[in-house]
Design a protein around this motif. Sequence first.
Motif, PDB file in Angstrom:
ATOM      1  N   ILE A  24       0.832  -1.203   0.000  1.00 50.48           N
ATOM      2  CA  ILE A  24       0.000   0.000   0.000  1.00 50.48           C
ATOM      3  C   ILE A  24       0.867   1.254   0.000  1.00 50.48           C
ATOM      4  O   ILE A  24       1.791   1.393   0.798  1.00 50.48           O
ATOM      5  N   ASP A  25       0.538   2.175  -0.898  1.00 54.33           N
ATOM      6  CA  ASP A  25       1.229   3.456  -0.949  1.00 54.33           C
ATOM      7  C   ASP A  25       0.452   4.498  -0.154  1.00 54.33           C
ATOM      8  O   ASP A  25       0.994   5.178   0.694  1.00 54.33           O
ATOM      9  N   TYR A  26      -0.861   4.609  -0.434  1.00 58.79           N
ATOM     10  CA  TYR A  26      -1.717   5.525   0.313  1.00 58.79           C
ATOM     11  C   TYR A  26      -3.166   5.086   0.151  1.00 58.79           C
ATOM     12  O   TYR A  26      -3.472   4.204  -0.646  1.00 58.79           O
ATOM     13  N   ALA A  27      -4.039   5.704   0.922  1.00 62.74           N
ATOM     14  CA  ALA A  27      -5.460   5.381   0.847  1.00 62.74           C
ATOM     15  C   ALA A  27      -6.263   6.657   1.037  1.00 62.74           C
ATOM     16  O   ALA A  27      -5.841   7.573   1.734  1.00 62.74           O
ATOM     17  N   THR A  28      -7.412   6.694   0.389  1.00 56.19           N
ATOM     18  CA  THR A  28      -8.311   7.836   0.527  1.00 56.19           C
ATOM     19  C   THR A  28      -9.744   7.327   0.390  1.00 56.19           C
ATOM     20  O   THR A  28     -10.035   6.518  -0.485  1.00 56.19           O
ATOM     21  N   GLY A  29     -10.609   7.805   1.273  1.00 56.77           N
ATOM     22  CA  GLY A  29     -11.991   7.337   1.253  1.00 56.77           C
ATOM     23  C   GLY A  29     -12.050   5.839   1.448  1.00 56.77           C
ATOM     24  O   GLY A  29     -11.491   5.305   2.387  1.00 56.77           O
ATOM     25  N   CYS A  30     -12.698   5.133   0.543  1.00 57.10           N
ATOM     26  CA  CYS A  30     -12.805   3.680   0.631  1.00 57.10           C
ATOM     27  C   CYS A  30     -11.848   2.984  -0.339  1.00 57.10           C
ATOM     28  O   CYS A  30     -11.962   1.786  -0.580  1.00 57.10           O
ATOM     29  N   ARG A  31     -10.883   3.707  -0.866  1.00 58.38           N
ATOM     30  CA  ARG A  31      -9.952   3.130  -1.840  1.00 58.38           C
ATOM     31  C   ARG A  31      -8.532   3.119  -1.290  1.00 58.38           C
ATOM     32  O   ARG A  31      -8.103   4.052  -0.630  1.00 58.38           O
ATOM     33  N   ILE A  32      -7.819   2.032  -1.625  1.00 57.45           N
ATOM     34  CA  ILE A  32      -6.399   1.959  -1.320  1.00 57.45           C
ATOM     35  C   ILE A  32      -5.637   1.890  -2.637  1.00 57.45           C
ATOM     36  O   ILE A  32      -6.118   1.329  -3.619  1.00 57.45           O
ATOM     37  N   VAL A  33      -4.470   2.517  -2.649  1.00 54.83           N
ATOM     38  CA  VAL A  33      -3.655   2.562  -3.860  1.00 54.83           C
ATOM     39  C   VAL A  33      -2.322   1.895  -3.552  1.00 54.83           C
ATOM     40  O   VAL A  33      -1.664   2.230  -2.570  1.00 54.83           O
ATOM     41  N   THR A  34      -1.942   0.950  -4.410  1.00 58.06           N
ATOM     42  CA  THR A  34      -0.692   0.235  -4.196  1.00 58.06           C
ATOM     43  C   THR A  34       0.475   1.020  -4.780  1.00 58.06           C
ATOM     44  O   THR A  34       0.282   1.970  -5.547  1.00 58.06           O
ATOM     45  N   LYS A  35       1.687   0.597  -4.422  1.00 59.95           N
ATOM     46  CA  LYS A  35       2.883   1.278  -4.906  1.00 59.95           C
ATOM     47  C   LYS A  35       3.015   1.203  -6.422  1.00 59.95           C
ATOM     48  O   LYS A  35       3.661   2.046  -7.023  1.00 59.95           O
TER      49      LYS A  35
END
Length: 128
Positions: A24-35
């Motif tokens: 995981i790089d970061y998350a916002t709301g209900c979404r996570i974003v991978t590296k």
Amino acid sequence: MFPSLIAREHTSIFQTYKRLPLEIDYATGCRIVTKDGNVYLDFLGGIAVNALGHSHPRIIEVVCNQAHKYMHVSNYFYQEPQIQLAEKLKEISGYDRVYFCNSGSEAFESAVKLARKWGNLRGKTEII
């Protein structure tokens, strides 16, 4: 080259459960974003913590404001935010008082003690 995050995890943390192979790089709301830039809906965010979503501006603001005052102090001190939360929980639940715990173990132990006290007052001493 540096070892991957997954390799570092394997050599640093007991392998008590299998993780998803997502860094995981970061998350916002209900979404996570991978590296690597993939975006996923976070259906697991509430496990053992909370389900408030990630990086909500109001939550960040409140946490930062509180962090400027203090992050954590013992229950031996009176704390306005803790008392406000207790009052809100009383209002919502209809119960007379609340008890804050630090862990599931402490919550379970407290529930058993409350059940024993309630039972002893009524001649019921066995917990099943």
